[in-house]
Design an enzyme around this catalytic site. Structure first.
Site, PDB file in Angstrom:
ATOM      1  N   ASP A  18     -13.949  -4.323  -1.857  1.00 39.36           N
ATOM      2  CA  ASP A  18     -13.509  -3.263  -3.521  1.00 39.36           C
ATOM      3  C   ASP A  18     -12.449  -3.783  -4.499  1.00 39.36           C
ATOM      4  O   ASP A  18     -11.430  -3.395  -5.291  1.00 39.36           O
ATOM      5  CB  ASP A  18     -12.558  -2.225  -2.516  1.00 39.36           C
ATOM      6  N   GLY A 100      -2.943   3.742  11.636  1.00 39.97           N
ATOM      7  CA  GLY A 100      -3.164   2.164  12.081  1.00 39.97           C
ATOM      8  C   GLY A 100      -3.914   1.299  12.880  1.00 39.97           C
ATOM      9  O   GLY A 100      -4.216  -0.131  12.778  1.00 39.97           O
ATOM     10  N   SER A 104      -8.431   4.735   7.058  1.00 40.63           N
ATOM     11  CA  SER A 104      -7.945   5.420   6.197  1.00 40.63           C
ATOM     12  C   SER A 104      -6.950   7.150   6.894  1.00 40.63           C
ATOM     13  O   SER A 104      -6.999   7.721   6.010  1.00 40.63           O
ATOM     14  CB  SER A 104      -8.880   5.080   4.764  1.00 40.63           C
ATOM     15  N   SER A 105      -6.457   6.791   8.281  1.00 44.22           N
ATOM     16  CA  SER A 105      -4.796   7.496   7.948  1.00 44.22           C
ATOM     17  C   SER A 105      -4.553   7.756   6.949  1.00 44.22           C
ATOM     18  O   SER A 105      -3.728   9.380   6.150  1.00 44.22           O
ATOM     19  CB  SER A 105      -4.078   7.345   9.157  1.00 44.22           C
ATOM     20  N   SER A 106      -3.974   6.837   5.965  1.00 47.61           N
ATOM     21  CA  SER A 106      -3.020   6.932   4.694  1.00 47.61           C
ATOM     22  C   SER A 106      -3.370   7.096   3.810  1.00 47.61           C
ATOM     23  O   SER A 106      -3.699   7.591   3.470  1.00 47.61           O
ATOM     24  CB  SER A 106      -1.912   5.303   4.891  1.00 47.61           C
ATOM     25  N   ASP A 147     -10.439   3.442  -0.595  1.00 45.80           N
ATOM     26  CA  ASP A 147     -10.471   4.032   0.547  1.00 45.80           C
ATOM     27  C   ASP A 147     -10.372   5.780   0.599  1.00 45.80           C
ATOM     28  O   ASP A 147     -10.681   6.791   0.495  1.00 45.80           O
ATOM     29  CB  ASP A 147      -9.181   3.482   1.487  1.00 45.80           C
ATOM     30  N   TYR A 196      -2.919  -8.927   4.370  1.00 49.05           N
ATOM     31  CA  TYR A 196      -3.675  -8.553   3.809  1.00 49.05           C
ATOM     32  C   TYR A 196      -4.117  -8.647   1.952  1.00 49.05           C
ATOM     33  O   TYR A 196      -5.362  -9.057   1.577  1.00 49.05           O
ATOM     34  CB  TYR A 196      -3.775  -6.936   3.342  1.00 49.05           C
TER      35      TYR A 196
END
Ligand code: GLA
Length: 351
Positions: A18, A100, A104-106, A147, A196
């Site tokens: 992406d 975590g 994509s909780s954040s 995300d 990352y």
């Protein structure tokens, strides 16, 4: 009070491309975060969460501190730069997205807070782009745009075929008999710990050496040094697989879609090297039990896998797989939207 609901996402295919100009195909989870936001005049932002103890507070221009509340404080600061909020805000979060886990909780929190401050009718791509800036520049994670676009634009039962170069997209519904299981492997991961960024740098270096703006444009990869060749091979082949998978989804061809998912996993394991032995074992066993396809999802190094279930799989199928992997657990099932799916917009929510 302003209220929003934003889902987590699972990426079905199109991994690590992406920010390389590739296509991605994430889908909304039936799990999400509810944000309740009340503007305040006292020059301070506060955030509490139903899931975590304690109240966090920050002055209106405070920098990141490494706490999960950074996503909220960063989003509030971004909202103020747009004039969507003038003073501080009291924010309360209620989320059933595992943190975590690579779902994509954040991004859901960041987009959810922006959604609760933005005027009605704000373009969701603008919102997603701002949310990505919060992660890149405030929190310090050099993530791509997948995300934020996925959680801003889709609801349960939908996938987002997204061209990350142009941000053009198509919201696609699933055929009635397609069901994906999202399982946590039981292997913890952390995105902000540098791995990352290192992978991202390898992609950028490969593109530079090939004279390309976008690594997915590929070309003759033989000029690359041995350590970068597999990285580039993954990006180019994953983009092609994702475009083929989008066609397979549109055609309702589950066998083809599953095969592409499994090929994507092999590429992430062998070329991009972001899998782990425990995830590989989970994938192999899922395929052994008849899954149409299976792959790790998200950045990898642990976290979740996504499995396209065989059409005949009953309730017990996932249980049989989990029996062999006691540390793994079921996060959600994704498929055609059920009538009792979670609320998708503020009107559905009690404030
Ligand atoms: C994380 C990032 C995304 C994407 C994936 C890997 O989820 O936030 O932008 O790069 O990893 O596909």
């Amino acid at each position: 009070m302003r209220t929003s609901w934003t889902p987590g996402r699972v990426n079905l295919i199109g991994e690590w491309i992406d920010f390389n100009g590739g296509w991605v195909l994430p889908a909304a989870l039936p799990l999400g975060v509810t944000v309740r936001l009340t503007p305040s005049d006292d020059g301070i932002d506060t955030v509490r969460s139903v899931q975590f103890e304690g109240l966090s507070s920050a002055t209106l221009d405070q920098g990141a501190s490494g706490h999960w509340a950074d996503y909220v404080f960063g989003a509030l600061q971004a909202a103020r730069t747009r004039g969507w909020l003038t003073g501080g805000a009291e924010v309360s979060l209620d989320s059933d997205i595992p943190a975590g886990a690579g779902v994509s909780s954040s991004a859901a929190v960041t987009v959810g807070v922006l959604r609760a401050t933005a005027p009605d009718g704000t373009d969701l791509t603008e919102l997603a782009t701002l949310a990505r800036q919060v992660e890149n520049h405030f929190v310090g994670v050099p993530c791509g745009i997948m995300d934020q676009m996925a959680v801003a634009h889709t609801g349960p039962g939908e996938a987002l075929a997204l061209n990350t170069r142009t941000l053009e997209f198509d919201r696609l519904a699933f055929p009635a008999d397609w069901r994906f299981a999202v399982l946590h492997s039981g292997v913890d991961r952390k995105l902000a710990d540098g791995r990352y960024g290192a992978r991202r740098e390898a992609c950028e270096s490969s593109a530079r050496q090939l004279g390309l703006d976008y690594l997915c444009d590929g070309g003759d990869l033989s000029a690359l040094p041995q350590d970068l060749l597999p990285v580039a091979r993954h990006a180019v082949s994953e983009d092609k697989r994702t475009q083929d998978a989008i066609d397979a989804l549109k055609a309702g061809d589950g066998e083809r879609f599953g095969t592409l998912m499994t090929q994507s996993h092999a590429s992430l394991r062998d070329d991009f090297q972001v899998s782990t032995p425990r995830i590989d074992a989970l994938i192999d066993d899922a395929l052994g039990l008849g899954a149409l396809g299976a792959r790790l999802t998200g950045a990898g190094f642990g976290g979740c896998v996504v499995i396209l279930l065989p059409p005949e799989a009953g309730e017990a199928w996932t249980g049989r797989l989990l029996d062999r992997h006691p540390k793994a657990w079921s996060v959600a099932e994704v498929g055609a939207r059920a009538d009792d799916a979670v609320p998708q917009n503020v009107e559905d929510l009690p404030s």
